[in-house]
Design an enzyme around this catalytic site. Structure first.
Site, mmCIF file in Angstrom:
data_model
loop_
_atom_site.group_PDB
_atom_site.id
_atom_site.type_symbol
_atom_site.label_atom_id
_atom_site.label_comp_id
_atom_site.label_asym_id
_atom_site.label_seq_id
_atom_site.Cartn_x
_atom_site.Cartn_y
_atom_site.Cartn_z
ATOM 1 N N MET A 94 -41.947 -9.827 -40.342
ATOM 2 C CA MET A 94 -42.583 -11.053 -40.830
ATOM 3 C C MET A 94 -41.660 -12.003 -41.579
ATOM 4 O O MET A 94 -42.123 -12.950 -42.209
ATOM 5 C CB MET A 94 -43.804 -10.712 -41.704
ATOM 6 C CG MET A 94 -44.886 -9.970 -40.946
ATOM 7 S SD MET A 94 -46.219 -9.327 -41.986
ATOM 8 C CE MET A 94 -45.428 -7.870 -42.657
ATOM 9 N N TRP A 132 -33.682 -6.725 -33.004
ATOM 10 C CA TRP A 132 -34.793 -7.232 -32.185
ATOM 11 C C TRP A 132 -34.784 -8.757 -32.100
ATOM 12 O O TRP A 132 -35.827 -9.393 -32.086
ATOM 13 C CB TRP A 132 -36.139 -6.729 -32.714
ATOM 14 C CG TRP A 132 -36.321 -5.259 -32.532
ATOM 15 C CD1 TRP A 132 -36.671 -4.593 -31.388
ATOM 16 C CD2 TRP A 132 -36.155 -4.233 -33.524
ATOM 17 N NE1 TRP A 132 -36.726 -3.246 -31.606
ATOM 18 C CE2 TRP A 132 -36.419 -2.985 -32.910
ATOM 19 C CE3 TRP A 132 -35.801 -4.259 -34.864
ATOM 20 C CZ2 TRP A 132 -36.343 -1.794 -33.592
ATOM 21 C CZ3 TRP A 132 -35.719 -3.065 -35.551
ATOM 22 C CH2 TRP A 132 -35.990 -1.845 -34.917
ATOM 23 N N HIS A 133 -33.587 -9.336 -32.008
ATOM 24 C CA HIS A 133 -33.450 -10.782 -31.895
ATOM 25 C C HIS A 133 -32.806 -11.187 -30.574
ATOM 26 O O HIS A 133 -32.161 -12.229 -30.485
ATOM 27 C CB HIS A 133 -32.625 -11.334 -33.063
ATOM 28 C CG HIS A 133 -33.283 -11.193 -34.395
ATOM 29 N ND1 HIS A 133 -32.655 -11.530 -35.580
ATOM 30 C CD2 HIS A 133 -34.509 -10.741 -34.745
ATOM 31 C CE1 HIS A 133 -33.465 -11.280 -36.594
ATOM 32 N NE2 HIS A 133 -34.598 -10.809 -36.116
ATOM 33 N N HIS A 165 -33.561 -15.079 -38.568
ATOM 34 C CA HIS A 165 -34.689 -14.369 -37.975
ATOM 35 C C HIS A 165 -35.471 -15.414 -37.189
ATOM 36 O O HIS A 165 -35.824 -16.471 -37.722
ATOM 37 C CB HIS A 165 -35.518 -13.711 -39.071
ATOM 38 C CG HIS A 165 -34.801 -12.572 -39.732
ATOM 39 N ND1 HIS A 165 -35.239 -11.271 -39.655
ATOM 40 C CD2 HIS A 165 -33.649 -12.542 -40.445
ATOM 41 C CE1 HIS A 165 -34.386 -10.488 -40.306
ATOM 42 N NE2 HIS A 165 -33.414 -11.249 -40.799
ATOM 43 N N GLN A 193 -38.487 -16.011 -35.601
ATOM 44 C CA GLN A 193 -39.872 -16.372 -35.314
ATOM 45 C C GLN A 193 -40.204 -17.809 -35.707
ATOM 46 O O GLN A 193 -40.952 -18.503 -34.992
ATOM 47 C CB GLN A 193 -40.849 -15.391 -35.955
ATOM 48 C CG GLN A 193 -40.984 -15.416 -37.449
ATOM 49 C CD GLN A 193 -42.265 -14.720 -37.902
ATOM 50 O OE1 GLN A 193 -43.258 -14.608 -37.170
ATOM 51 N NE2 GLN A 193 -42.259 -14.241 -39.139
#
Length: 601
Positions: free
Chosen positions: A129, A536-537, A581, A583
C-alpha cells in the site's frame, strides 16, 4: 471475529451495489476493459461516467476470497503466505495467479514465484500500500521517449491529484515523535474528492523507528516536501499508504474506483471471467471488435462498439496480445497464430528492480511480534476497533540515495557509465526497513536495498496459443554483470547502516542473515545470487514509445501500433520501471488515458 465481520460487511456491500455476476452470454458495450487492477478500474470508472463499460476480471472479490489478509493493513506484511517468492510457495489460487519464472541461470538457477493479484483490485489488493511518486526527471524522460510533453512531471500532476483524497497524519494515534512527516497538503485534490484514500498509518512500528534512524545516520535527511514532490535522492520519508483512515482498512482500486462507479455509472463487472482472445475486424483496418471470454467454462463474446482496453498486467497483457495475433511474427508463427500486427517489442523490455537484505535479531518490538503474542490480542483488537494500534499499520519508512564516492570507486567504468546514463535526480538505491517475529518470541529487523537502476532486462513469451497456460517469464536477473557490481556495493552499504549507533542500540548478537562468514566480494555475490528477490515492480513489457522505436508497443495515448480500437493501460505500458513504488503512477496513467479517450485522442 474479524473474518466474520468482514465477510458480513462485504456481503451487504455487494448486495447494495448489485455486484451480481451478469449472464454468461454475448453482450455489447461501448468499452470492454480486460483486467480489474488499478489501471483497468481507473479508466473503466472514468469512462463509465459517459459510456457503457464492461470490466472483465479473472478473479473475484478479495474481501471474500482473501478476507482479513487483504483488508487489515498489518496482514499485508504478515498474513499472505503466498507472497513467498520460492518455487515451493503455498498456492492461493483465488487471489494469485501462481506464476513461476523460468530458471534464472545467473541467480543460482532459481525459479521465482511472482505473485500477481487475480481479483478485483489486482495487485492493489495484495501490495503493501505504499503511495508516492517518482522523480521529476524520470517522468520527463518518459515524455522524451514517447515524444509527448503531457508526460512531464509538471503536466502529470493533475492526473495524480484527481485520483486521490488525502487525510493528514493523526499524530496522537501515531504517538511517535521521532517520525517527522513533511508533505504537500495539495498532493491530492480533496475538493473533488478523488476516490483513492491516501493517509498515514495510525500506529508506528517501534523497530522501524530505530532502523529508520540507522538509515538516517548514513547521512540522509528527512524529505522537506515528502516523496510526491518529484525529489527522492538523499532523503528518507515516512510515506503515506492507501489506507482508509476512519476504519484503518486497505483502500484498493476495487474499494475505491469500482465501488464508487457501480452505483453512479454505466459499469458492469464480470468476476471470475478469463479473457481468451481479442477479436479483430480484418475488413476495417484490423479494428478490435471485442473479446472472447470464459466464465466457468462457458465461452461467449463481449463486443466493444468503441474500444477494447487491455489492463491485464505486466505478464498477462503481453501474453493476451500475442495469443490474439499481436507480437513478434516468428513467435506467433511458432504457435500457429495468425499475425494481426508484427510488433517485436511485445513481451520484451522487462524491467524488474531486485532487492537484497541483511537481518539481525533486535531488542525492540514490532507490530508482527506484538500481535503474535496472544496476551496482546485484547488491547490490540481494542486499538484496532478505534482504527489504531499495530493492526492498522503497514510499514511506512523508505529512503533513497546515490552511491557514495567510496562505493562508486569499487565499480568498473562501464558500470559507472550505465548508472550515470539515467536522469541526474534518479537515485541508485532504495532502502526499506522491516520487522517480523523470530524464533521463540524474538523479533527480527531487516533493512533492504533495491537496485532501482536495473541494467538487466527480461522478457515474456508464450508457450501456446491459449490463455489457459501461463506465459514463459524470463526475469533476467544479473544477466547484465554491472548489476552484480552495484548489488555488491549496495550490500556493503547495508552493513554500514547496521553499524550505525542507532542500529547498534537495538541489534542483538551476530548478523543473522547472511552472517559474518560472508566477507569477500565473491562471497557476497554468491549470497546475493541465491537470495535477491523482486520488489514486485516489474514493468515495461508493452512499452510506450514512438512509432520509430522497434521495441515500442503503444503510442503516447496507449494505442497499440498496427491496429485500431485497442489500448494497453497498466504497468506494462510504462517505458521503464520508475524509481518509485508504482501504484500511484498506474492510477495516474488510468486517469490520463481516460481523459485522452474522452477528448478524442
Amino acid at each position: 471475529m474479524f473474518q466474520y465481520l468482514t465477510a458480513l460487511s462485504f456481503a451487504a456491500l455487494v448486495a447494495g451495489q448489485q455486484v451480481s455476476p451478469p449472464p454468461a452470454e454475448d453482450a455489447i458495450y461501448d468499452y470492454v476493459v480486460i483486467g480489474g487492477g488499478p489501471g483497468g478500474l481507473t479508466v473503466a470508472a472514468r469512462l463509465a461516467e459517459t459510456a457503457s463499460v464492461a470490466v472483465v476480471e479473472a478473479g473475484g472479490f478479495y474481501e471474500v476470497d482473501n478476507g482479513n489478509s487483504s483488508v487489515v493493513p498489518l496482514y499485508s506484511l504478515t498474513g499472505m503466505p503466498f507472497l513467498d517468492t520460492s518455487e515451493q510457495f503455498p498456492p492461493s489460487p483465488l487471489v494469485d495467479w501462481g506464476l513461476l519464472s523460468e530458471v534464472i541461470p545467473t541467480a543460482n538457477n532459481r525459479r521465482i514465484h511472482y505473485a500477481q493479484g487475480k481479483t478485483f483490485g489486482g495487485c492493489t489488493a495484495i501490495n503493501t500500500m505504499a503511495y508516492h511518486r517518482g522523480t521529476a526527471g524520470s517522468y520527463d524522460r518518459w515524455a522524451s521517449m514517447v515524444g509527448d510533453d503531457s508526460y512531464t512531471f509538471t503536466n502529470l500532476q493533475k492526473y495524480f491529484t484527481q485520483s486521490c483524497h488525502l487525510t493528514a497524519p493523526d499524530l496522537e494515534k501515531r504517538n511517535a515523535t521521532n517520525t517527522t512527516i513533511n508533505y504537500d497538503p495539495e498532493m491530492c485534490d480533496n475538493s473533488e474528492g478523488g476516490p483513492l484514500q491516501v493517509s498515514w498509518n495510525n500506529w508506528v512500528d517501534p523497530t522501524l523507528t530505530w532502523l529508520g534512524k540507522a538509515v538516517e545516520q548514513l547521512g540522509l535527511t528527512v524529505s522537506p516536501e515528502g516523496f510526491s514532490s518529484g525529489t527522492l535522492a538523499g532523503h528518507f520519508a515516512w510515506i503515506p499508504s492507501t489506507i482508509e483512515p476512519a476504519k484503518a482498512i486497505r483502500c484498493s482500486a476495487e474499494s475505491s474506483y469500482l465501488q464508487e462507479a457501480l452505483p453512479a455509472g454505466d459499469l458492469t463487472a464480470y468476476p471470475n471471467t478469463l479473457a481468451k482472445k481479442v477479436l479483430f475486424d480484418s475488413s476495417s483496418s484490423n479494428r478490435a471488435m471485442g473479446v472472447t471470454v470464459s466464465t466457468n467454462g462457458i465461452e461467449y463474446t463481449l463486443s466493444a462498439a468503441k474500444e477494447v482496453i487491455m489492463s491485464a498486467g505486466v505478464f498477462h497483457s503481453p501474453q493476451l496480445l500475442m495469443v490474439s495475433g499481436i507480437g513478434p511474427k516468428d513467435m506467433l508463427a511458432a504457435h500457429d497464430i495468425p499475425v494481426i500486427s508484427d510488433l517485436p517489442g511485445v513481451g520484451q523490455n522487462l524491467w524488474d528492480p531486485i532487492s537484497l537484505g541483511i537481518m539481525y535479531t533486535v531488542n525492540t518490538q514490532s507490530g508482527a511480534s506484538i500481535t503474535a503474542n496472544p496476551a496482546n490480542w485484547p488491547i490490540s483488537l481494542e486499538q484496532y476497533g478505534d482504527a489504531g494500534g499495530p493492526y492498522s499499520s503497514a510499514a511506512g519508512f523508505i529512503a533513497y540515495e546515490k552511491l557514495s564516492e567510496e562505493l562508486r570507486s569499487t565499480l568498473s567504468d562501464e558500470a559507472l557509465q550505465e548508472l550515470d546514463a539515467f536522469p541526474s535526480d534518479w537515485p541508485d538505491l532504495e532502502f526499506v526497513a522491516g520487522s517480523f517475529p523470530g524464533a521463540e518470541g524474538t523479533n527480527t529487523g531487516s533493512i533492504t536495498a533495491t537496485l532501482i537502476k536495473p541494467f538487466s532486462r527480461g522478457n515474456i513469451t508464450i508457450v501456446s496459443n491459449s490463455m489457459n497456460e501461463q506465459p514463459s517469464i524470463n526475469l533476467g536477473w544479473f544477466s547484465n554483470p554491472h548489476d552484480e557490481e552495484v548489488a555488491v556495493a549496495a550490500f556493503k552499504r547495508l552493513r554500514q547502516a547496521w553499524d550505525t549507533d542507532a542500529a547498534n542500540t537495538v541489534k542483538v548478537g551476530e548478523e543473522a542473515v547472511p552472517g559474518s562468514a560472508v566477507q569477500s566480494d565473491e562471497e557476497i555475490l554468491e549470497f546475493l545470487r541465491g537470495s535477491v528477490n523482486q520488489l514486485w515492480h516489474a514493468s515495461g513489457t508493452c512499452a510506450m514509445g514512438k512509432s520509430t522505436d522497434e521495441n515500442a508497443v503503444v503510442d503516447a495515448n496507449a494505442k497499440v501500433f498496427g491496429v485500431e480500437g485497442l489500448r494497453v493501460v497498466d504497468i506494462s505500458a510504462f517505458p521503464f520501471a520508475l524509481p518509485a513504488h508504482p501504484q500511484a503512477s498506474v492510477y495516474m496513467l488510468g486517469e490520463k488515458i481516460a481523459h485522452d479517450i474522452k477528448n478524442g485522442r
